[in-house]
Design a protein around this motif. Sequence first.
Motif, short mmCIF file in Angstrom:
data_model
loop_
_atom_site.label_atom_id
_atom_site.label_comp_id
_atom_site.label_asym_id
_atom_site.label_seq_id
_atom_site.Cartn_x
_atom_site.Cartn_y
_atom_site.Cartn_z
N PRO A 484 0.73 -0.98 -0.11
CA PRO A 484 -0.05 -0.18 -0.03
C PRO A 484 0.74 1.01 0.14
CG PRO A 484 -0.65 -1.67 1.94
CD PRO A 484 0.30 -2.20 1.47
N THR A 485 0.63 2.53 -0.64
CA THR A 485 1.51 3.34 -1.14
C THR A 485 0.04 4.54 -0.27
OG1 THR A 485 2.33 2.63 -3.05
CG2 THR A 485 2.89 4.51 -2.53
N ILE A 486 0.67 5.15 0.10
CA ILE A 486 0.10 6.94 0.84
C ILE A 486 1.00 7.88 0.76
CG2 ILE A 486 -1.11 7.39 3.26
CD1 ILE A 486 -1.61 4.62 2.28
N PHE A 487 0.20 9.12 -0.21
CA PHE A 487 0.65 9.98 -0.26
C PHE A 487 -0.21 10.43 1.59
CE2 PHE A 487 0.38 8.70 -4.43
CZ PHE A 487 1.69 9.73 -4.76
N TRP A 488 1.68 11.50 2.17
CA TRP A 488 1.15 11.60 3.64
C TRP A 488 0.97 13.36 3.23
CZ3 TRP A 488 3.38 10.18 8.38
CH2 TRP A 488 3.82 8.89 8.08
N LEU A 489 -0.03 13.97 2.59
CA LEU A 489 -0.82 14.89 2.28
C LEU A 489 -2.09 15.72 3.12
CD1 LEU A 489 -0.03 14.99 -1.77
CD2 LEU A 489 1.11 16.20 -0.24
N ASP A 490 -2.13 16.91 3.55
CA ASP A 490 -3.24 16.75 4.73
C ASP A 490 -3.95 18.79 3.91
OD1 ASP A 490 -4.99 18.52 6.95
OD2 ASP A 490 -3.31 18.30 7.99
N GLU A 491 -5.21 18.04 3.34
CA GLU A 491 -5.65 19.17 2.97
C GLU A 491 -6.00 20.42 3.37
OE1 GLU A 491 -10.44 16.78 3.31
OE2 GLU A 491 -9.64 16.94 2.36
N LYS A 492 -5.90 20.13 4.71
CA LYS A 492 -5.61 21.41 5.44
C LYS A 492 -4.96 22.02 5.75
CE LYS A 492 -9.26 19.54 9.01
NZ LYS A 492 -9.94 19.09 10.06
N ARG A 493 -3.85 21.89 5.05
CA ARG A 493 -2.78 23.12 4.70
C ARG A 493 -2.29 23.12 3.63
NH1 ARG A 493 3.75 20.08 5.57
NH2 ARG A 493 4.21 22.98 4.67
N GLY A 494 -2.16 24.58 3.25
CA GLY A 494 -1.94 25.58 2.75
C GLY A 494 -1.35 24.65 1.24
N HIS A 495 -0.21 24.37 1.39
CA HIS A 495 0.63 23.81 0.30
C HIS A 495 0.61 22.77 -0.33
CE1 HIS A 495 4.58 22.32 -1.14
NE2 HIS A 495 4.35 20.90 -0.40
N ASP A 496 -0.18 21.40 0.51
CA ASP A 496 -0.96 19.73 0.27
C ASP A 496 -1.71 20.00 -0.36
OD1 ASP A 496 1.75 19.29 2.17
OD2 ASP A 496 0.19 18.24 3.52
N SER A 497 -2.76 21.20 -0.36
CA SER A 497 -3.68 21.31 -0.43
C SER A 497 -3.48 21.41 -2.71
CB SER A 497 -4.97 22.08 -0.28
OG SER A 497 -4.63 23.29 -0.72
#
Length: 741
Positions: A484-497
């Motif tokens: 399994p491959t997980i992108f660690w990205l947080d939609e609440k963080r400006g850059h990550d969104s």
Amino acid sequence: MTNKIIWTKIDEAPALATYSLLPIVKSFTKGTGVEVETKDISLAGRIIANFPDNLTEEQRISDYLTELGNLAKTPDGNIIKLPNISASIPQLQAAIKELQEKGYDIPNYPEEAITDEEKKLQKRFSKVLGSAVNPVLREGNSDRRAALSVKKFAQKHPHRMMKDWPKEGSKSRVAHMTENDFYGSEKSTTIKEDCDVSIEFKSKTGTKKVLKEKLSLLKDEVIDTSVMNVKSLRQFYAEQIEEAKKDNVLLSLHLKATMMKVSDPIMFGHCVSVYYKDALDKHADTLKEIGVNVNNGLADVLLKLDKLPADKKAEIEADINKVYETRPALAMVDSRKGKTNLHVPNDVIVDASMPNVVRDGGRMWNNDDELQDCIAMVPDRCYGTMYREIIEDAKVNGQFNPATMGSVSNVGLMAKKAEEYGSHDKTFESPESGKISVISSSGEVLLEQSVETGDIFRMCQTKDVAIKDWVKLAVRRAKASGSPTIFWLDEKRGHDSEIIKKVKTYLPEYDTAELEIKILNSVDAMKYTLKRVRKGENTISVTGNVLRDYLTDLFPILELGTSARMLSIVPLLNGGGLFETGAGGSAPKHVEQLLKENHIRWDSLGEYCALVPSLELAAEKSGNQKASVLAETLDAAIGDYLENGKMPSRKVNELDNRGSSFYLALYWAKALAAQDKDAGLKSRFEKIANELEANESKIAEELLAVQGVTVDLDGYFMPNEEITSKVMRPSETFNNIIDNI
């Protein structure tokens, strides 16, 4: 056709180990069409290359870092990069002092740049400070994982450094801010067309200042800005000091002042000034007069006190010591030397220190040289929440078991100076209250942040080509591993969104039908990963540049005992390869031990492992069958090295790095003698293998005989080559066999 592999000359323990290992590599590759060449990108080498003005012809060296940066952009790049010093200001100053003592006319670093000349000098030195090397060479994204042989060995022979979490419960925790940090303030946008922008400050009274004049951006590039509010930061520190005192736990601060070379030293300095407030405020005028800079830690304060009359110095020292009576105890770096967590900004580096907190059962070392529960401050929520999650998991589920735990490999976004580490030249301390804006040449305000006096503003860039390649590499690794491959990205963080939008655009370009690919914020990603880790299942983390760095220390230190044993492959965007050999965070301690006991415990397994794919790339590029055989047999030799337990011991008068490299040479020669793909290599190495085997006990004796005494290398940042070579190659018998291949 000659295949050239560049081996970087760097610093500290890995540099010393190179004196032992490189002659072996050069002898084994002699006459095979594989050429191994060194380039000096050490801290001392970088200083010399940047300040040739007053040096003699013999003293000057080329700007090899720029040269290698250019090579990394070509299909011919094949570079083995060992860990180098990411210099803090105190390290830079120590290196300059050493070079000056050796007769190099290098200017002093102006800490307080007042004149234009001093400002120019400071700017020149900024090329050497912090993470000066990595962004230049990393013209590709990162693929970091444990080699299969290394992981199998770690499970069969688990390292013994793990300490149980206390059954009666732990008071330890990770503390982070809840508002007004980089995470909370981050704003991001994707650039629609190529353009130039400037970064401008405008005060509340209307005065303007251009902070960065011209920055060229490309279409589809992601840019972001964020601000650390220092009033909130200082309040956070003050609250945690109270909490630590109340709970009777150690207080510790975990930053990355070496990489985040503008923002994190400032954040470190604020912690020093809040903790030692009573003493520093009382003597503020005197300390200002003698040029104290709290961003360099308490050590800078104590050092500068030497400028004062003895009675004044004693008075201030007494007031500093008095602080400890009312403050919580600090985590110690070295209790014997009285070095606390707040002494030097580069002594406690978050990516190396936080895994040790987990490993040591949630504890750090106190002044009595005992482990004690702690509050670990990781101020910014971009990373603090992830560390909090693993600490809380361990409190509930207990210590991780290296014999059974699954692997966490990483695909990291770092090409083209991607993300946070590329932001040094776009990080500023606000001169007063107002606004800092990113403005296009047409006058459009792209991003804007409100700031107060002393706030830390940061702008970062991530090129579209880097993001696209990162997604491709993630899919490739997912297919190759089936994990399994997980992108660690947080939609609440400006850059990550903004990055999430791009990931969702680029993923459909690949066949992902059979693959399990998810996008999760760092807390959920950590929870998901830890569940799998405890079941012995493997997971791929796909992260931005900083989390790449942090996770590829965190999990390997728990799994393997060290991140230096990770395979670190950077497929360069234009077809070459960069092969990194692990982390050098513990390298200074290894040098200290060598000087004291002539025993070096640095494990060169990272270098051994990096050489395998480097040789494979050489073979692939040219069809050189000999390079392919060298790679295959070296891989087998690494397996034997691990299986036979020939890793360096931590204790004097036992096998050390020099002995480890001898055994690697023995196993490599035996593997070359046993193979049937290349008759020339087979016959050449049958003789070598026999000689090494026949002399094994004699060589081992010669290598051990030199231990237990002090040595002087005539330099720390620039040791004497001849002396160091003799120290690192003490077996005449072994040298004669290797040098005559």
